[in-house]
Design a protein around this motif. Structure first.
Motif, PDB file in Angstrom:
ATOM      1  N   GLU A 192      68.434  19.340  74.889  1.00 35.60           N
ATOM      2  CA  GLU A 192      69.423  18.269  75.021  1.00 35.60           C
ATOM      3  C   GLU A 192      68.920  16.974  74.420  1.00 35.60           C
ATOM      4  O   GLU A 192      69.649  15.991  74.330  1.00 35.60           O
ATOM      5  CB  GLU A 192      69.802  18.090  76.492  1.00 35.60           C
ATOM      6  N   LYS A 193      67.631  17.016  74.019  1.00 29.60           N
ATOM      7  CA  LYS A 193      67.031  15.792  73.455  1.00 29.60           C
ATOM      8  C   LYS A 193      66.878  15.910  71.944  1.00 29.60           C
ATOM      9  O   LYS A 193      66.411  16.943  71.443  1.00 29.60           O
ATOM     10  CB  LYS A 193      65.655  15.554  74.086  1.00 29.60           C
ATOM     11  N   LEU A 194      67.246  14.868  71.245  1.00 26.65           N
ATOM     12  CA  LEU A 194      67.048  14.849  69.796  1.00 26.65           C
ATOM     13  C   LEU A 194      65.556  14.793  69.477  1.00 26.65           C
ATOM     14  O   LEU A 194      64.807  14.100  70.153  1.00 26.65           O
ATOM     15  CB  LEU A 194      67.713  13.605  69.196  1.00 26.65           C
ATOM     16  N   SER A 195      65.158  15.518  68.440  1.00 28.31           N
ATOM     17  CA  SER A 195      63.768  15.412  67.992  1.00 28.31           C
ATOM     18  C   SER A 195      63.636  14.150  67.138  1.00 28.31           C
ATOM     19  O   SER A 195      64.644  13.539  66.777  1.00 28.31           O
ATOM     20  CB  SER A 195      63.405  16.641  67.155  1.00 28.31           C
ATOM     21  N   LYS A 196      62.404  13.829  66.760  1.00 30.74           N
ATOM     22  CA  LYS A 196      62.255  12.620  65.936  1.00 30.74           C
ATOM     23  C   LYS A 196      62.830  12.824  64.546  1.00 30.74           C
ATOM     24  O   LYS A 196      63.050  11.882  63.804  1.00 30.74           O
ATOM     25  CB  LYS A 196      60.787  12.146  65.904  1.00 30.74           C
ATOM     26  N   LYS A 197      63.128  14.078  64.202  1.00 29.72           N
ATOM     27  CA  LYS A 197      63.794  14.369  62.934  1.00 29.72           C
ATOM     28  C   LYS A 197      65.309  14.233  63.053  1.00 29.72           C
ATOM     29  O   LYS A 197      66.045  14.476  62.097  1.00 29.72           O
ATOM     30  CB  LYS A 197      63.457  15.801  62.482  1.00 29.72           C
ATOM     31  N   GLY A 198      65.789  13.963  64.265  1.00 29.60           N
ATOM     32  CA  GLY A 198      67.225  13.760  64.437  1.00 29.60           C
ATOM     33  C   GLY A 198      68.038  15.025  64.623  1.00 29.60           C
ATOM     34  O   GLY A 198      69.225  15.053  64.328  1.00 29.60           O
ATOM     35  N   VAL A 199      67.371  16.096  65.083  1.00 33.91           N
ATOM     36  CA  VAL A 199      68.112  17.348  65.329  1.00 33.91           C
ATOM     37  C   VAL A 199      67.836  17.809  66.767  1.00 33.91           C
ATOM     38  O   VAL A 199      66.896  17.329  67.414  1.00 33.91           O
ATOM     39  CB  VAL A 199      67.697  18.467  64.345  1.00 33.91           C
ATOM     40  N   PHE A 200      68.651  18.754  67.237  1.00 35.25           N
ATOM     41  CA  PHE A 200      68.401  19.334  68.550  1.00 35.25           C
ATOM     42  C   PHE A 200      67.581  20.609  68.354  1.00 35.25           C
ATOM     43  O   PHE A 200      68.115  21.630  67.924  1.00 35.25           O
ATOM     44  CB  PHE A 200      69.723  19.649  69.266  1.00 35.25           C
ATOM     45  N   TYR A 228      58.808  20.508  61.663  1.00 36.03           N
ATOM     46  CA  TYR A 228      59.399  21.455  60.698  1.00 36.03           C
ATOM     47  C   TYR A 228      60.830  21.836  61.069  1.00 36.03           C
ATOM     48  O   TYR A 228      61.625  22.193  60.212  1.00 36.03           O
ATOM     49  CB  TYR A 228      58.584  22.758  60.639  1.00 36.03           C
ATOM     50  N   CYS A 229      61.158  21.849  62.356  1.00 34.38           N
ATOM     51  CA  CYS A 229      62.448  22.365  62.831  1.00 34.38           C
ATOM     52  C   CYS A 229      63.610  21.511  62.353  1.00 34.38           C
ATOM     53  O   CYS A 229      63.583  20.290  62.446  1.00 34.38           O
ATOM     54  CB  CYS A 229      62.453  22.418  64.361  1.00 34.38           C
ATOM     55  N   LYS A 230      64.641  22.191  61.838  1.00 27.09           N
ATOM     56  CA  LYS A 230      65.830  21.483  61.360  1.00 27.09           C
ATOM     57  C   LYS A 230      67.049  21.714  62.254  1.00 27.09           C
ATOM     58  O   LYS A 230      68.156  21.326  61.906  1.00 27.09           O
ATOM     59  CB  LYS A 230      66.122  21.892  59.917  1.00 27.09           C
ATOM     60  N   GLY A 231      66.833  22.404  63.367  1.00 22.83           N
ATOM     61  CA  GLY A 231      67.920  22.527  64.351  1.00 22.83           C
ATOM     62  C   GLY A 231      69.022  23.506  64.004  1.00 22.83           C
ATOM     63  O   GLY A 231      70.162  23.335  64.429  1.00 22.83           O
ATOM     64  N   CYS A 232      68.703  24.554  63.248  1.00 23.94           N
ATOM     65  CA  CYS A 232      69.758  25.517  62.872  1.00 23.94           C
ATOM     66  C   CYS A 232      70.126  26.446  64.024  1.00 23.94           C
ATOM     67  O   CYS A 232      71.188  27.043  64.038  1.00 23.94           O
ATOM     68  CB  CYS A 232      69.308  26.345  61.673  1.00 23.94           C
ATOM     69  N   LEU A 233      69.217  26.611  64.973  1.00 22.41           N
ATOM     70  CA  LEU A 233      69.424  27.398  66.194  1.00 22.41           C
ATOM     71  C   LEU A 233      69.516  28.914  65.964  1.00 22.41           C
ATOM     72  O   LEU A 233      69.999  29.649  66.834  1.00 22.41           O
ATOM     73  CB  LEU A 233      70.627  26.886  66.989  1.00 22.41           C
ATOM     74  N   ILE A 242      54.356  29.847  73.217  1.00 23.13           N
ATOM     75  CA  ILE A 242      55.283  29.669  72.101  1.00 23.13           C
ATOM     76  C   ILE A 242      55.268  28.199  71.691  1.00 23.13           C
ATOM     77  O   ILE A 242      55.433  27.319  72.534  1.00 23.13           O
ATOM     78  CB  ILE A 242      56.712  30.087  72.502  1.00 23.13           C
ATOM     79  N   HIS A 243      55.011  27.957  70.405  1.00 26.18           N
ATOM     80  CA  HIS A 243      55.004  26.582  69.915  1.00 26.18           C
ATOM     81  C   HIS A 243      56.174  26.356  68.981  1.00 26.18           C
ATOM     82  O   HIS A 243      56.379  27.140  68.061  1.00 26.18           O
ATOM     83  CB  HIS A 243      53.721  26.285  69.129  1.00 26.18           C
ATOM     84  N   VAL A 244      56.908  25.283  69.209  1.00 29.75           N
ATOM     85  CA  VAL A 244      57.956  24.884  68.269  1.00 29.75           C
ATOM     86  C   VAL A 244      57.487  23.602  67.596  1.00 29.75           C
ATOM     87  O   VAL A 244      57.221  22.605  68.261  1.00 29.75           O
ATOM     88  CB  VAL A 244      59.308  24.646  68.984  1.00 29.75           C
ATOM     89  N   ASN A 245      57.342  23.672  66.286  1.00 27.88           N
ATOM     90  CA  ASN A 245      56.908  22.499  65.531  1.00 27.88           C
ATOM     91  C   ASN A 245      58.145  21.652  65.214  1.00 27.88           C
ATOM     92  O   ASN A 245      58.925  21.978  64.319  1.00 27.88           O
ATOM     93  CB  ASN A 245      56.214  22.978  64.245  1.00 27.88           C
ATOM     94  N   THR A 246      58.302  20.571  65.974  1.00 25.98           N
ATOM     95  CA  THR A 246      59.521  19.767  65.810  1.00 25.98           C
ATOM     96  C   THR A 246      59.488  18.938  64.527  1.00 25.98           C
ATOM     97  O   THR A 246      60.498  18.351  64.141  1.00 25.98           O
ATOM     98  CB  THR A 246      59.749  18.837  67.021  1.00 25.98           C
TER      99      THR A 246
END
Ligand SMILES: Cc1ncc(C[n+]2csc(CCOP(=O)(O)OP(=O)(O)O)c2C)c(N)n1
Ligand code: SF4
Ligand code: SF4
Ligand code: SF4
Ligand SMILES: [Mg+2]
Lengths: 275, 69
Positions: free
Chosen positions: B28-36, B8-13, B2-6
């Protein structure tokens, strides 16, 4: 049938240099785009023979992400452009993405008359109950009492129901789902794309930034749950009616599926008779 | 896999919420886009139903599946 991985959708149908999309966190528009592309993929529709048309609004940005010919037209005019494309070159598959404001407010007349003419196009309307792009003004779909930036004390205007409008004017295919119904959405978009004549699929979608925030509905998870709870499937609804009961819930499901001669067919017959 | 493209991800969960096998947890870590973003915590539970990919509004998840055409 099983579902494929997103990499196939991304590789085959999206302009990767445009990603990530401009949409806010949890915005439902991206989901509707995904469902539509999956329907197109399942039907093996030739993207070289397809045109995506939209007006203006967040929802209308969809064609910009799709690797195909598209027309990002004027606010409310998507269906007018789409009609022109279809009449000029009937071989093309014409797919419109339109917001609830774009389709039901400024574009309302084009919507009515394209249905009346039964132009062979598929219109996918992303209904977030508000003008998302311009900061959350009231839309003709905004429910009674809902707050928007132009109805800060609650909306006193009765909303219109886009799908029911399409139904009473005579569209041969009408379905409504929410972004929380991916499987049903894909299946209805497939049917819509295969229908000759005006096909309409309305998808209720969260706009957490404007509609959700102004109405204290929480984030997209809460809004998605709310959509599930505030809608009722047509089959269940009809059963309720038969039992003499009623409900305030919005009816979802496949609302119309009939055969009806489309404009191009009628036009060609008519031209033949004149010869 | 499973790949999560951080990117593209906006952290909507939505993926965390709708995965029937609870494969994801909120990172628990923020992505470089500033979302979890979601963290793929229990990949062994994945049944390849692809629901997470359908629910993600941002094309950020790819569940590799050898059955794909
Ligand atoms: C002729 C014209 N009038 C008004 C506008 C301003 N305008 C841009 S988008 C929009 C409403 C968008 O609402 P909707 O169609 O529901 O799309 P959403 O952003 O909610 O997806 C308005 C009023 C415009 N661009 N052009
Ligand atoms: S303003 Fe609303 S409709 Fe527009 S991108 Fe943001 S969430 Fe989506
Ligand atoms: S494919 Fe299904 S089981 Fe696997 S992570 Fe996604 S939602 Fe969960
Ligand atoms: S659904 Fe997509 S965008 Fe939302 S948190 Fe999961 S991977 Fe990120
Ligand atoms: Mg809108």
């Amino acid at each position: 049938m099983g579902f494929i991985s997103n990499d196939i959708i991304i590789e085959k149908y999206l302009r990767k240099d445009m990603l990530p999309t401009i949409f806010c966190t949890g915005c439902g528009i991206g989901s509707v785009m995904n469902y539509a592309l999956r329907a197109i993929h399942d039907l093996n529709i030739d993207m070289n023979e397809t045109v995506f048309v939209s007006g203006i609004g967040c929802s209308s940005r969809v064609p910009g992400y799709i690797y195909s010919d598209g027309l990002h037209s004027l606010h409310g005019r998507a269906i007018a452009y789409a009609t022109g494309v279809k009449l000029a070159n009937p071989k093309l598959k014409v797919i419109v993405f339109t917001g609830d404001g774009d389709c039901g407010a400024i574009g309302g007349n084009h919507f009515l008359h394209a249905i009346r003419r039964n132009v062979d196009i598929t219109v996918i309307s992303i209904n977030n109950f508000i003008y998302g792009m311009t900061g959350g003004q009231v839309a003709p779909t905004t429910p009674l009492n809902s707050k928007t930036t132009t109805t800060p004390y609650g909306n006193i205007e009765y909303p219109i129901d886009l799908s029911m409008m399409a139904k009473v004017i005579g569209a041969p295919y009408v379905a409504r789902w929410t972004t929380a119904h991916p499987v049903q959405c894909i299946s209805s978009i497939k049917k819509a794309l295969q229908k000759t004549g005006f096909s309409f699929v309305e998808v209720l979608a969260p706009c957490p930034t404007s509609y959700g925030r102004l109405n204290k509905m929480g984030n997209t998870l809460d809004m998605t749950k709310h959509f599930k709870e505030s809608t009722i499937n047509i089959k269940l609804y009809e059963k309720m009616l038969a039992d003499g009961k009623t409900t305030d819930k919005m009816v979802i499901g496949e609302l119309v599926d009939i055969e009806k001669e489309d404009f191009n067919t009628k036009y060609n017959k008519f031209c033949g008779e004149l010869k | 896999m499973i790949h999560v493209n951080t990117n593209y991800c906006k952290g909507c969960l939505l993926c965390v919420e709708y995965c029937p096998k609870k494969v994801y947890v909120k990172s628990e870590k923020l992505s470089k886009k500033g979302v979890f973003p979601p963290e793929v915590k229990f990949p062994e539970n994945c049944i390849k139903c692809h629901l997470c990919e359908l629910m993600c509004p941002d094309f950020a998840i790819i569940v590799e599946d050898k059955d794909d055409k």
